[in-house]
Design an enzyme around this catalytic site. Structure first.
Site, PDB file in Angstrom:
ATOM      1  N   LYS A   1      -8.421  14.342   3.745  1.00  0.00           N
ATOM      2  CA  LYS A   1      -7.627  13.105   3.817  1.00  0.00           C
ATOM      3  C   LYS A   1      -6.716  13.252   5.022  1.00  0.00           C
ATOM      4  O   LYS A   1      -6.708  14.300   5.662  1.00  0.00           O
ATOM      5  CB  LYS A   1      -6.801  12.904   2.542  1.00  0.00           C
ATOM      6  CG  LYS A   1      -5.989  14.125   2.088  1.00  0.00           C
ATOM      7  CD  LYS A   1      -5.339  13.903   0.714  1.00  0.00           C
ATOM      8  CE  LYS A   1      -6.314  14.013  -0.424  1.00  0.00           C
ATOM      9  NZ  LYS A   1      -6.553  12.759  -1.116  1.00  0.00           N
ATOM     10  N   ARG A   2      -5.959  12.199   5.370  1.00  0.00           N
ATOM     11  CA  ARG A   2      -5.022  12.352   6.481  1.00  0.00           C
ATOM     12  C   ARG A   2      -4.066  13.518   6.206  1.00  0.00           C
ATOM     13  O   ARG A   2      -3.717  13.802   5.060  1.00  0.00           O
ATOM     14  CB  ARG A   2      -4.216  11.055   6.671  1.00  0.00           C
ATOM     15  CG  ARG A   2      -4.964   9.978   7.435  1.00  0.00           C
ATOM     16  CD  ARG A   2      -5.375  10.422   8.834  1.00  0.00           C
ATOM     17  NE  ARG A   2      -4.273  10.423   9.758  1.00  0.00           N
ATOM     18  CZ  ARG A   2      -4.075   9.536  10.730  1.00  0.00           C
ATOM     19  NH1 ARG A   2      -4.940   8.563  10.918  1.00  0.00           N
ATOM     20  NH2 ARG A   2      -3.048   9.623  11.533  1.00  0.00           N
TER      21      ARG A   2
ATOM     22  N   LYS B   1     -14.339   8.699  -4.942  1.00  0.00           N
ATOM     23  CA  LYS B   1     -15.632   9.064  -4.335  1.00  0.00           C
ATOM     24  C   LYS B   1     -16.099  10.421  -4.860  1.00  0.00           C
ATOM     25  O   LYS B   1     -17.278  10.609  -5.186  1.00  0.00           O
ATOM     26  CB  LYS B   1     -15.505   9.096  -2.803  1.00  0.00           C
ATOM     27  CG  LYS B   1     -15.279   7.713  -2.211  1.00  0.00           C
ATOM     28  CD  LYS B   1     -14.735   7.759  -0.784  1.00  0.00           C
ATOM     29  CE  LYS B   1     -14.239   6.368  -0.391  1.00  0.00           C
ATOM     30  NZ  LYS B   1     -13.422   6.372   0.828  1.00  0.00           N
TER      31      LYS B   1
ATOM     32  N   LYS C   1       0.848  14.541   1.068  1.00  0.00           N
ATOM     33  CA  LYS C   1      -0.457  14.866   0.490  1.00  0.00           C
ATOM     34  C   LYS C   1      -0.573  16.366   0.212  1.00  0.00           C
ATOM     35  O   LYS C   1      -1.548  16.820  -0.383  1.00  0.00           O
ATOM     36  CB  LYS C   1      -1.574  14.385   1.415  1.00  0.00           C
ATOM     37  CG  LYS C   1      -1.610  12.839   1.517  1.00  0.00           C
ATOM     38  CD  LYS C   1      -2.717  12.338   2.418  1.00  0.00           C
ATOM     39  CE  LYS C   1      -2.714  10.854   2.664  1.00  0.00           C
ATOM     40  NZ  LYS C   1      -3.295  10.061   1.575  1.00  0.00           N
TER      41      LYS C   1
ATOM     42  N   THR D   1      -8.451   6.735  -2.699  1.00  0.00           N
ATOM     43  CA  THR D   1      -9.816   6.280  -3.000  1.00  0.00           C
ATOM     44  C   THR D   1     -10.790   7.447  -2.816  1.00  0.00           C
ATOM     45  O   THR D   1     -11.878   7.432  -3.388  1.00  0.00           O
ATOM     46  CB  THR D   1     -10.240   5.103  -2.102  1.00  0.00           C
ATOM     47  OG1 THR D   1      -9.865   5.373  -0.754  1.00  0.00           O
ATOM     48  CG2 THR D   1      -9.581   3.810  -2.557  1.00  0.00           C
TER      49      THR D   1
ATOM     50  N   HIS E   1       0.790  -1.238   0.000  1.00  0.00           N
ATOM     51  CA  HIS E   1       0.000   0.000   0.000  1.00  0.00           C
ATOM     52  C   HIS E   1       0.818   1.281   0.000  1.00  0.00           C
ATOM     53  O   HIS E   1       0.256   2.364   0.051  1.00  0.00           O
ATOM     54  CB  HIS E   1      -0.928   0.045   1.222  1.00  0.00           C
ATOM     55  CG  HIS E   1      -2.160  -0.789   1.070  1.00  0.00           C
ATOM     56  ND1 HIS E   1      -3.288  -0.347   0.430  1.00  0.00           N
ATOM     57  CD2 HIS E   1      -2.435  -2.050   1.467  1.00  0.00           C
ATOM     58  CE1 HIS E   1      -4.204  -1.295   0.449  1.00  0.00           C
ATOM     59  NE2 HIS E   1      -3.712  -2.343   1.070  1.00  0.00           N
TER      60      HIS E   1
END
Length: 836
Positions: free
Chosen positions: A562-563, A674, A568, A670, A371
């Site tokens: 998101k985290r 969405k 990110k 993911t 992952h």
């Protein structure tokens, strides 16, 4: 502006769930009243909203149980190959609404609850999220369970029943503060304890090699108590099982101390055993080498494998006597999928059971999903910790490694460097076990979770292993369940689609392609835009209630959830916001596209930089939101305590989805899927599944910007110099200087010096390198948003092309290409119809 319809009112107009029959409604009402009657104790005649929630949950559960028993009977009769999905995280969210949707009960419940003078939506809000995961990895596991049940696979999810899930996040003076998530405080109506299947798990002790074989002796025992949660498929009467283990101390735990009189201490010590399932480690993409974490990893593996072998041997419903004693067919009947390296101990544990206990040869039943490519996320356990905690497993890992290295040495004679790179044991100051290498060696299949990620896995992370066994490596692009992430969270959009193409897309998302001819259909464009506007109105009302902030519902909802992690790049978003703010201040008369920027996510409690990023977002918000010159043209909101149930509210309302990781760092994502399915346009880098989203919808229908993987690599070779960008881009320099000088933190001018220092001198994720391209891309976003019709056309094209990103497609690929089973559309007869 018209008041938005409530979900309840929307559902009244909706065809997608089928109209509730009067009989169903009467039955639900009767069942609800019965449960309510028995939950209220004699001396308490007044029901609380929570009593109503539990009565409804138990009513819905009644519909599950018969199907659940029948499904398991069906599996025992057919004796199919069983799939075991092992994950230390299952981020399930709430269960009530999802169960009603999958059983086709939502309308009946809605009507029955309405007739009783209650509001279904209010009852749904009472349920706690089951937050047994950090982010993507745990939520993926939850989507996979839904798809495995919907595809009729004999599948089981196995994990830990954490007493405390991912912490609740509170924002205090702009900083994240963690609170324990006591999600079981009021009980959990969906789980069933199964003490009859309680199992022992061993730790510590010593190993003895005897003529009768190897013995692991003098161990400390902890009991694993299973709790089962039903997992319903969509309208197929299949109900699979998620089994979560809870740690219990055995009765004699340390009670030898009792003999010397310290009975109280001995009983208190039981906590040490039970701590194993107490709390989820709140780290995402970060390895923390704590002994308790290693205990958790072995605990879930040891209990699960005993269960798998018991079920393999008995394979008759309600029968505990072994039917099979020969293990030759084990790989034909059992598939074990390791969700990342956390359950990697399955490999040596299975070997220990087969060799030490069952006295048979070892085989490869496991498959491994990787992952992440971030080095700090790779699990590398100290050998010394294994020696103490799992001495027999250390011996087995050494044996696996020796066999593997002998094989490599035979193929590449004299290549010592290759042996060092490929060893499971890493030499150094502290000898470590590389769990990813163990997984690759001990599995028959290894997969990444998006095409670009699987390529990186083959070309860099496991390059040597790929050269050795290329046939082992596969790609399985992630997906999401369209039941929760469209039907449940966005009923208005689901119904608009159903009116045009029918309901089949809910179990075959590729059917959304049928919407492509409607991209320019005036009526459909209007309908899709109207649904989005209603979702925005509804979310605006939610924000006003929760955050006491007035939102302009016609502004662009620009969402980044998101985290919180440097890779990110929430910081890139912050620089854009600051630049926008400066432009409005410089030229207040100019027409700007109004934006409401929402950033949300949790930071690992020990991750200083991530916590500082949250503080920066809230500080920028404090300045921007209170500046009269800006007015409602720009608002910045930090969404507190982002979780599954909040995602279900914000994603349907979003216009713009931010997916802006440095190329080559996000394995898949993911959330991006969405947003795409729910009618938001993506601004993103060519990273993770964004690449395939652009391929499906056409890159011109996303806002793609920034460095590609090869550009990042080239920049690494050349040497990334942040100052070059800082010196050459005046707007970037201004924004960075404001953050640095305390413009956004006047009371603590030095508050953000660590952020600026990181960005200027050791930014692994190259924020400044993508700033200019990002700003230009955001200008294109503004330009398109000014033309609502053209914007909505792109939205429709994105929705129509999102079919690939269903977890049904992903699981079908796993089933056929890794597990060797075929999905089934067989409908198990419901409990009220006699079986053949």
């Amino acid at each position: 502006m018209a008041k938005p319809l409530t979900d309840s009112e929307k559902r009244k107009q909706i065809s997608v769930r089928g109209l509730a029959g009067l009989g169903d409604v009467a039955e639900v009402r009767k069942s609800f009243n019965r449960h309510l009657h028995f939950t209220l104790v004699k001396d308490r005649n007044v029901a609380t909203p929570r009593d109503y929630f539990f009565a409804l949950a138990h009513t819905v559960r009644d519909h599950l149980v018969g199907r659940w028993i029948r499904t398991q009977q069906h599996y025992y009769e057919r004796d199919p190959k069983r799939i075991y999905y092992l994950s230390l995280e299952f981020y399930m969210g709430r269960t009530l609404q999802n169960t009603m949707v999958n059983l086709g009960l939502q309308n009946a419940c809605d009507e029955a609850i309405y007739q009783l003078g209650l509001d279904l939506e209010e009852l749904e809000e009472i349920e706690e999220d089951a937050g047994l995961g950090n982010g993507g990895l745990g939520r993926l596991a939850a989507c996979f369970l839904d798809s495995m049940a919907t595809l009729g696979l004999a599948a089981y999810g196995y994990g830990i029943r954490y007493e405390f899930g991912i912490f609740n996040q509170k924002i205090v003076n702009g900083w994240q503060v963690e609170e324990a998530d006591d999600w079981l405080r009021y009980g959990n109506p969906w789980e069933k304890a199964r003490p009859e299947y309680m199992l022992p798990v061993h730790f510590y002790g010593r190993v003895e090699h005897t003529p009768d074989g190897v013995k692991w002796l003098d161990t400390q025992v902890v009991l694993a108590m299973p709790y089962d949660t039903p997992v319903p498929g969509y309208k197929n009467n299949t109900v699979n099982t998620m089994r979560l283990w809870s740690a219990k101390a055995p009765n004699d735990f340390k009670l030898q101390d009792f003999n010397v009189g310290d009975y109280i201490e001995a009983v208190l010590d039981r906590n040490l055993a039970e701590n194993i399932s107490r709390v989820l480690y709140p780290n995402d993409n970060f390895f923390e080498g704590k002994e308790l974490r290693l205990k958790q990893e072995y605990f879930v593996v040891a209990a699960t494998l005993q269960d798998i072998i018991r079920r393999f041997k008995s394979s008759k419903f309600g029968c505990r006597d072994p039917v099979r004693t020969c293990f030759e067919t084990f790989p034909d009947k059992v598939a074990i999928q390791l969700n990342d390296t956390h359950p990697a101990l399955s490999i040596p544990e299975l070997m220990r059971i087969l060799v030490d206990v069952e006295k048979v040869d070892w085989d490869k039943t496991c498959a491994y999903t990787n992952h992440t490519v971030l080095p700090e996320a790779l699990e590398r356990w100290p050998v010394s910790m294994f020696e103490k905690l799992l001495p027999r497993h250390l011996e087995i890992i050494y044996a696996i490694n020796q066999r593997h290295l002998d094989h490599v040495a035979a193929l590449f004679p004299g290549d010592v460097d290759r042996l060092r790179r490929m060893s499971v044991i890493e030499e150094g100051d502290c000898k470590r076990i590389n769990m990813a290498h163990l997984c690759v060696i001990g599995s028959h299949a290894v997969n990444g979770v998006a095409r670009i990620h699987s390529e990186i896995v083959k070309q860099s992370v496991f390059k040597d292993f790929y050269e050795l066994e290329p046939e082992k490596f596969q790609n399985k692009t992630n997906g999401i369940t369209p039941r929760r992430w469209l039907l449940l969270c966005n009923p208005g959009l689901a119904d608009t689609i159903v009116e045009k193409i029918g309901e089949e897309f809910l179990t075959d998302l590729s059917q959304l392609k049928k919407l492509l001819p409607l991209v320019s259909d005036e009526v459909f464009i209007r309908d899709v835009a109207k649904v989005k506007q209603e979702n925005k109105l509804k979310f605006s009302a939610f924000l006003e209630k929760e955050y006491k902030v007035k939102i302009n519902p016609s502004s662009m909802f620009d969402v980044h959830v998101k985290r919180i992690h440097e890779y990110k790049r929430q910081l890139l978003n912050c620089l854009h916001v600051v630049t926008l703010y400066n432009r409005i201040k410089r030229d207040p008369a100019k027409a700007f596209v109004p934006r409401t920027v929402m950033i949300g996510g949790k930071a690992a409690p020990g991750y200083h930089m991530a916590k500082l990023i949250i503080k920066l977002v809230t500080s920028i918000g404090d300045v921007v939101n209170h500046d009269p010159v800006v007015g409602d043209r720009l608002k910045v909101i930090f969404l507190e305590n982002y979780r599954v149930s909040l995602a279900e509210k914000v994603i349907p309302a979003a216009d713009l989805s931010q997916q802006i990781s440095t190329a080559g760092t996000e394995a898949s994502g993911t959330g991006n899927m969405k947003f795409m399915l729910n009618g938001a346009l993506t601004i993103g880098t060519m990273d993770g599944a964004n690449v395939e989203m652009a391929e499906e919808a056409g890159a011109e229908n996303l806002f793609i910007f920034g460095l590609r993987v090869e550009d990042v690599e080239a920049l690494d070779r050349k040497g990334y110099n942040a100052r070059e960008y800082y010196d050459h881009l005046p707007e970037l320099k201004q924004a960075v200087d404001q953050i640095s000088s305390g413009f956004f933190s006047p009371k603590e001018p030095d508050c953000f010096k660590d952020i600026v220092n990181m960005l200027m001198h050791h930014d692994r994720f190259k924020v400044f390198a993508d700033y200019e391209a990002y700003m230009q891309c955001q200008a294109q976003v503004d330009q398109l948003y000014r033309n609502p019709k053209e914007w909505t056309k792109k939205v429709i094209r994105n929705i129509a092309c999102s079919g690939k990103f269903s977890s049904d497609r992903t699981i079908t690929e796993y089933a056929r290409e890794i597990w060797g089973v075929e999905p089934s559309d067989l409908q198990i007869p419901p409990p009220n119809i006699p079986r053949d």
